[in-house]
Design a protein around this motif. Structure first.
Motif, short mmCIF file in Angstrom:
data_model
loop_
_atom_site.label_atom_id
_atom_site.label_comp_id
_atom_site.label_asym_id
_atom_site.label_seq_id
_atom_site.Cartn_x
_atom_site.Cartn_y
_atom_site.Cartn_z
N LEU A 1 -0.55 1.50 10.39
CA LEU A 1 0.64 1.29 10.94
C LEU A 1 0.35 1.32 12.56
O LEU A 1 1.10 0.87 13.32
CB LEU A 1 1.44 2.66 10.67
CG LEU A 1 2.56 2.34 9.69
CD1 LEU A 1 3.08 3.47 8.82
CD2 LEU A 1 3.70 1.71 10.54
N LEU A 2 -0.88 2.15 12.69
CA LEU A 2 -1.18 2.30 14.25
C LEU A 2 -1.49 0.74 14.77
O LEU A 2 -1.28 0.51 15.93
CB LEU A 2 -1.99 3.32 14.64
CG LEU A 2 -1.41 4.77 14.56
CD1 LEU A 2 -2.56 5.91 14.43
CD2 LEU A 2 -0.32 4.95 15.35
N PHE B 1 0.70 4.45 -2.90
CA PHE B 1 0.64 5.59 -2.24
C PHE B 1 1.81 6.49 -2.90
O PHE B 1 1.52 7.70 -3.10
CB PHE B 1 0.85 5.71 -0.48
CG PHE B 1 1.10 6.98 0.16
CD1 PHE B 1 0.07 7.95 0.49
CD2 PHE B 1 2.26 7.33 0.90
CE1 PHE B 1 -0.01 9.02 1.00
CE2 PHE B 1 2.54 8.56 1.60
CZ PHE B 1 1.43 9.18 1.42
N LYS C 1 -6.51 12.97 -0.50
CA LYS C 1 -5.03 12.67 0.00
C LYS C 1 -5.06 12.43 1.62
O LYS C 1 -4.42 11.86 2.39
CB LYS C 1 -4.40 13.99 -0.31
CG LYS C 1 -2.77 13.77 -0.69
CD LYS C 1 -2.38 12.97 -1.94
CE LYS C 1 -0.94 12.44 -1.85
NZ LYS C 1 -0.86 11.30 -2.56
N VAL C 2 -5.94 13.10 1.99
CA VAL C 2 -6.13 13.15 3.71
C VAL C 2 -6.56 11.55 4.13
O VAL C 2 -6.28 11.11 5.11
CB VAL C 2 -6.78 14.16 4.17
CG1 VAL C 2 -7.25 14.10 5.84
CG2 VAL C 2 -6.36 15.60 3.89
N VAL D 1 0.84 -1.27 0.02
CA VAL D 1 0.40 0.07 0.17
C VAL D 1 0.82 1.43 0.06
O VAL D 1 0.65 2.24 -0.52
CB VAL D 1 -0.97 0.04 1.11
CG1 VAL D 1 -1.93 -1.22 1.09
CG2 VAL D 1 -0.47 0.08 2.44
N THR D 2 2.00 1.22 0.42
CA THR D 2 3.20 2.44 0.65
C THR D 2 3.27 2.70 -0.97
O THR D 2 3.54 3.65 -1.28
CB THR D 2 4.16 2.07 1.35
OG1 THR D 2 3.77 1.44 2.70
CG2 THR D 2 5.10 3.28 1.77
N GLY E 1 -4.10 9.32 3.70
CA GLY E 1 -3.09 9.28 4.97
C GLY E 1 -3.48 8.88 6.25
O GLY E 1 -2.84 8.09 7.02
N PHE E 2 -4.73 9.11 6.56
CA PHE E 2 -5.54 8.62 7.61
C PHE E 2 -5.47 7.12 7.65
O PHE E 2 -5.15 6.37 8.62
CB PHE E 2 -6.88 9.06 7.81
CG PHE E 2 -6.86 10.50 8.76
CD1 PHE E 2 -6.27 10.22 9.90
CD2 PHE E 2 -7.21 11.64 8.37
CE1 PHE E 2 -6.19 11.26 10.79
CE2 PHE E 2 -7.26 12.57 9.24
CZ PHE E 2 -6.62 12.54 10.10
N GLY F 1 -3.58 5.06 6.00
CA GLY F 1 -2.19 4.40 6.10
C GLY F 1 -1.92 4.50 7.49
O GLY F 1 -1.13 3.49 7.82
N ALA F 2 -1.92 5.57 7.71
CA ALA F 2 -1.41 5.80 9.37
C ALA F 2 -2.37 4.77 10.24
O ALA F 2 -1.73 4.32 11.36
CB ALA F 2 -1.58 7.45 9.76
N LYS G 1 -8.09 2.98 1.60
CA LYS G 1 -6.65 3.75 1.13
C LYS G 1 -6.90 3.32 -0.20
O LYS G 1 -6.43 4.28 -1.06
CB LYS G 1 -5.47 2.83 1.81
CG LYS G 1 -4.26 3.78 1.48
CD LYS G 1 -3.25 3.23 2.50
CE LYS G 1 -1.78 3.65 2.15
NZ LYS G 1 -1.79 5.28 2.03
#
Lengths: 81, 122, 249, 480
Positions: C191-192, C94, C180-181, C90-91, C184-185, C187-188, C233
């Motif tokens: 990771l979280l 991105f 885009k936001v 996914v990165t 980001g959310f 994806g984050a 995402k």
């Protein structure tokens, strides 16, 4: 046991489609042959028991990629006129 | 053993030929769009090759259902399938980028022909 | 001349790769799962003492808590055993979306491409097709651990809905910043979840939710949550790429 | 305990990169500083991890899965120093970007690419899984495309995309075949099961792997992108290519060779040795003819990649791992990362493209001249600088192992290298400028960046045993 003839036939079809895509004179036709090859690839994935991958290939590999190519061709043509 | 020849074609030489058709296209084509198409075809060949390596005789899709409740040695190998899933997504990402690049090259130089571009640049 | 050389290279490489690989590969009928990582994934015995030999305890519809209990083994591999690869994947998407945006953004203006004449049927039908497509996409990524499909496929379906909106009328323009936001959310978020695994269990991307009954919607621990995030995402990324391609210099 | 997990070196930059679009809708200007946070975190984390690591490889499992089946990261003090060198140069390049470079196009793209390039490079260095290596390779590659295209070098980037796509296709074929034949994607397990396979299979697989990694490691078959991309990229970008990407990719090649193939396949290493030497010779010859400074460094970088790979292959060739030679190669790799970064930043600060244009610039900007000279002298192996020791060790080990052909090629290449780098210095200090253009202003903060790099190079030059102790006596393989 799936019929080995069936998958080898489809592989051959993908081979021919990709050859036509590479050798096509017009870029538009090449894109169509490429997406045909992508769809046939998805069929082979179903035959080889990979339904998830077949779905991805059909949606992303054949569908989305073809859209990208057609848009790119469209924008390039738009400039040339 | 008449199947031997067919299975070699469909599991090894066929996918490899498709991959090499893409490589052949990259070497012979001069149009940037056609080069992007060749890269995609190369990826089709690679993906077919990987999935073929996960195919097991008389396989089922690797999903447990009411029909296949416990582990039986009838499943296709899920690992190559997972690899291909990743590879497909990465290849679409690269395609999106390379086509955007082609569009920019075209709007800067007015052509997508590699020989003409080479004359302009070098 | 160049074609002849390329053709010779084609044949030479085919011979080289084919004959070489043929010696080691187990193809078609000769292929077995025995001793491979894939077998352990199917048996869900990766963390047992002897992954390849131990008897299988996996059973559809039962609640034995083994290795996340996703009915779709491919999903278990993609978002469970090899979740780290998927995070990278996914990165990559991105990054590619960012790259496409950077390339098209360089020219400054952001207007959308006007279509010659929107299809009448398309613009009428898009009104009721749209919710159906989005619902279908959401279904595909919420059921990724049970049936074929998942975040990537569902995300693409939703991106197709955005494309439909573009095709249906010249007035529509996707909210680029919002996408885009969202990217980001989500994806984050992925990771979280990974970092939460690290905090709670000591391993990055480890499961920390109950794994439930195999085959039920609320099962497979953290897998459906992650797949929903991936779905969001991917749909945001592909929609972003669609809107970049539909933009005009 | 949690802070000691090397996965954070990958995860924290990823998290920061995902947050960049979110931040940018609140504070537009702050986005530029996020890569610094990522790089700074990585440098500190690596510096804290190194003292706890031992020479043996420690395996960190991701997701809690047994390392043979799931994905695992490898960490040892050797890997730690590699990570430290790569992240430190990346951090300095990012500082340089903040101080001296403007964003062309989207203000998000460059910071996102830098931040993710860090995670990708760290992933390539640490991962112990073949497919995971592929994913990180793609990540660094696409970050590289964005960095390369940022100054509108579209054509060079196109070449880069095509070549690295070919490389990744080869990588996938090799990885999938290896999985089918050995049953594992984990490097150590695949390597363990490789012994049962036939010679033709292993040689095809090894050729595929080397071809695949050659595009990013700047080795011969697929390195045609290097010169155009270096020429067209920005100062920070060229440091990323020369130090971060090629360093990580070279380490990945070394890791795959050592863990998967090990020391038992003399024919594989023989082939790799020849490839490395050919790359070395071709790179030095091409650099010798260049008058464009960045292209000269690009070809010199190709040559160094060839040298390092050849030395590693020579160390593994004869069925035993020659620790001395292997460590000398790694030492050379780290020295090269630091010195290339210094020279490229210096060239970027000169703001001129060719040898003639920089004539006399070193006398007009004395400090810049001094710092560039430190980098250049280290690259050509002048005593007192880091590069002297790694070249000396290489020669000593090569002669000690009676590899005279290699020694000869190496010494000839070093002569060529010394000639064109000294020509560069001569033009820098004694030449006459052909352009009337004044040199761009340089802030004192930028000089601090150059000073850090130069100080490191000189420090290693006077006390090489610090690094030597770190990289010696440690071998990557044999564990797991």
């Amino acid at each position: 046991m799936i019929n080995p003839g069936l998958s080898s036939l489809f592989i051959f079809l993908v081979f021919v489609a990709s050859l036509l895509a590479v050798e096509a004179k017009k870029a538009f036709r090449a894109v169509l042959f490429m997406s045909l090859a992508g769809l046939l690839t998805a069929v082979i994935f179903v035959l080889w028991k990979a339904p998830d991958v077949a779905m991805t290939e059909a949606a992303i590999g054949a569908g989305f990629t073809t859209f990208l190519f057609l848009m790119a061709l469209n924008r390039i043509r738009g400039k040339e006129k | 053993m008449g199947h031997e020849w067919l299975s070699l074609w469909s599991f090894l030489y066929g996918p490899l030929s498709i991959f090499l058709v893409g490589l052949y296209g990259l070497l012979t084509q001069k149009n940037l769009i056609k080069m992007a198409i060749s890269i995609n075809i190369m990826d089709y060949g690679v993906n077919l090759f990987i999935i073929s390596l996960g195919y097991v005789p008389s396989a089922e899709a690797p999903i447990y259902t009411d029909a296949v409740k416990t582990y039986l040695p009838v499943f296709a190998d899920p690992l190559p399938q997972a690899l291909v899933l990743t590879a497909i997504v990465i290849s679409v990402a690269v395609t999106a980028f390379i086509l955007a690049l082609t569009i920019k090259i075209h709007s800067q130089y007015g052509t997508t022909d590699l020989t003409k571009l080479g004359e302009m640049e070098l | 001349m160049k074609k002849v050389i390329a053709l010779l290279l084609f044949l030479g490489l085919l011979f080289f790769l084919g004959t070489g690989l043929e010696q080691g590969l187990k193809l078609g009928d000769r292929n077995t799962l025995a001793g491979k990582a894939g077998e352990a994934y199917l048996k869900r015995t990766v963390n047992s003492a002897d992954p390849s030999a131990s008897p299988s305890q996996v059973e559809y519809g039962s609640e034995t808590d083994i290795e996340e209990n996703a009915a779709n083994t491919l999903t278990a591999v993609v978002v469970g055993y090899r979740s780290f690869d998927t995070l990278g994947e996914v990165t990559v998407l991105f990054l590619a979306a960012t790259g496409v945006m950077a390339l098209f953004f360089a020219s400054g203006k952001k207007k959308r491409l006007a279509l010659a004449k929107p299809n009448f049927i398309l613009s009428v039908s898009s009104g009721f097709l749209l919710p159906l497509i989005i619902l279908f996409g959401a279904y595909v990524f919420t059921h990724g651990h049970l049936t074929p499909g998942g975040g990537f496929q569902g995300g693409t379906i939703i991106a197709a809905a955005v494309l439909l909106l573009y095709m249906a009328g010249n007035a529509y323009k996707a909210p680029a910043t919002g996408l885009k936001v969202l990217e980001g959310f989500s994806g984050a978020g992925y990771l979280l979840i990974g970092l939460a695994g690290l905090l709670l269990t000591g391993f990055f991307l480890n499961n920390f939710l109950p794994s439930g009954k195999m085959g039920a919607l609320f099962s497979a621990g953290v897998i459906p949550v992650v797949y929903i995030l991936i779905g969001l995402k991917v749909s945001a990324e592909l929609s972003g790429i669609v809107s970049d391609y539909m933009g005009e210099d | 305990m949690i802070m000691q997990n090397p996965v954070l070196l990958i995860a924290v930059p990823l998290l920061l990169a995902f947050l960049i679009p979110v931040f940018s809708s609140f504070f537009k200007g702050a986005v530029r500083f996020i890569p610094v946070l990522a790089g700074g975190f990585n440098v500190i984390a690596a510096a804290l991890l190194i003292p706890q690591a031992s020479g043996d490889v420690a395996v960190t499992e991701i997701g809690g899965w047994a390392s043979a089946y799931g994905i695992s990261l490898l960490f040892s003090s050797q890997i730690g120093y590699m990570i430290l060198a790569v992240n430190l140069t990346a951090l300095l390049a990012i500082f340089y970007y903040i101080l001296n470079e403007r964003d062309l196009g989207s203000p998000l793209a460059y910071p996102i690419a830098f931040t993710l390039a860090l995670s990708g490079a760290n992933g390539m260095i640490m991962t112990g899984d073949l497919f995971n290596l592929f994913v990180f390779m793609e990540m660094t590659a696409i970050a590289g495309y964005i960095i390369a295209v940022h100054k509108k070098g579209y054509l060079g980037t196109f070449r880069f995309v095509v070549l690295s796509s070919v490389g990744s296709a080869f990588f996938l074929i090799a990885t999938a075949s290896l999985y089918n034949a050995t049953g594992f994607l984990n490097m150590a397990m695949a390597g363990k099961n490789l012994g049962a396979l036939s010679t033709p299979f292993i040689s095809v697989i090894s050729v595929l792997f080397i071809m695949a990694l050659s595009s990013e490691a700047e080795l011969l078959p697929l390195n045609g992108w290097v010169a155009p991309v270096y020429r067209e990229s920005s100062g920070a970008g060229s440091v990323f290519f020369a130090s971060v990407f090629s360093g990580a990719a070279l380490f990945a090649v070394i890791k795959v060779m050592l863990i998967v193939f090990g020391i038992n396949y003399a024919y594989v290493h023989q082939g790799l040795l020849v490839l490395g030497l050919v790359t070395l010779a071709a790179g030095e010859a091409a650099a010798f003819k260049q008058s464009n400074l960045k292209k000269m460094v690009a070809y010199s970088s190709i040559a160094q990649s060839g040298l390092i790979i050849a030395a590693v292959a020579a160390a593994m060739r004869s069925g035993v791992l020659h620790n001395g030679l292997f460590n000398a190669a790694l030492f050379q790799l780290i020295n090269n990362i630091l010195a290339k970064a210094l020279v490229l930043l210096g060239i970027a600060l000169l703001g001129q493209a060719t040898l003639k244009e920089i004539g006399g610039a070193g006398t007009r900007k004395k400090w810049l001249g001094v710092f560039i000279s430190a980098g250049v002298l280290s690259l050509i192996g002048m005593p007192g600088f880091a590069g002297f020791w790694s070249k000396l060790f290489l020669v000593r080990e090569l002669v000690g192992n009676r590899m005279f052909v290699f020694t000869l090629v190496f010494l000839l290449a070093a002569l060529f290298e010394a000639y064109y780098y000294l020509r560069f210095l001569q033009s820098l200090f004694l030449g006459k400028s052909t352009t009337a253009a004044s040199l761009p202003k340089t802030s004192w903060v930028t000089y601090i960046l150059l000073f850090v790099l130069a100080a490191l190079i000189i420090l290693i030059g006077f006390a090489p045993d610090v690094i030597i102790r770190a990289v010696s006596g440690l071998s990557l393989g044999g564990v797991l």
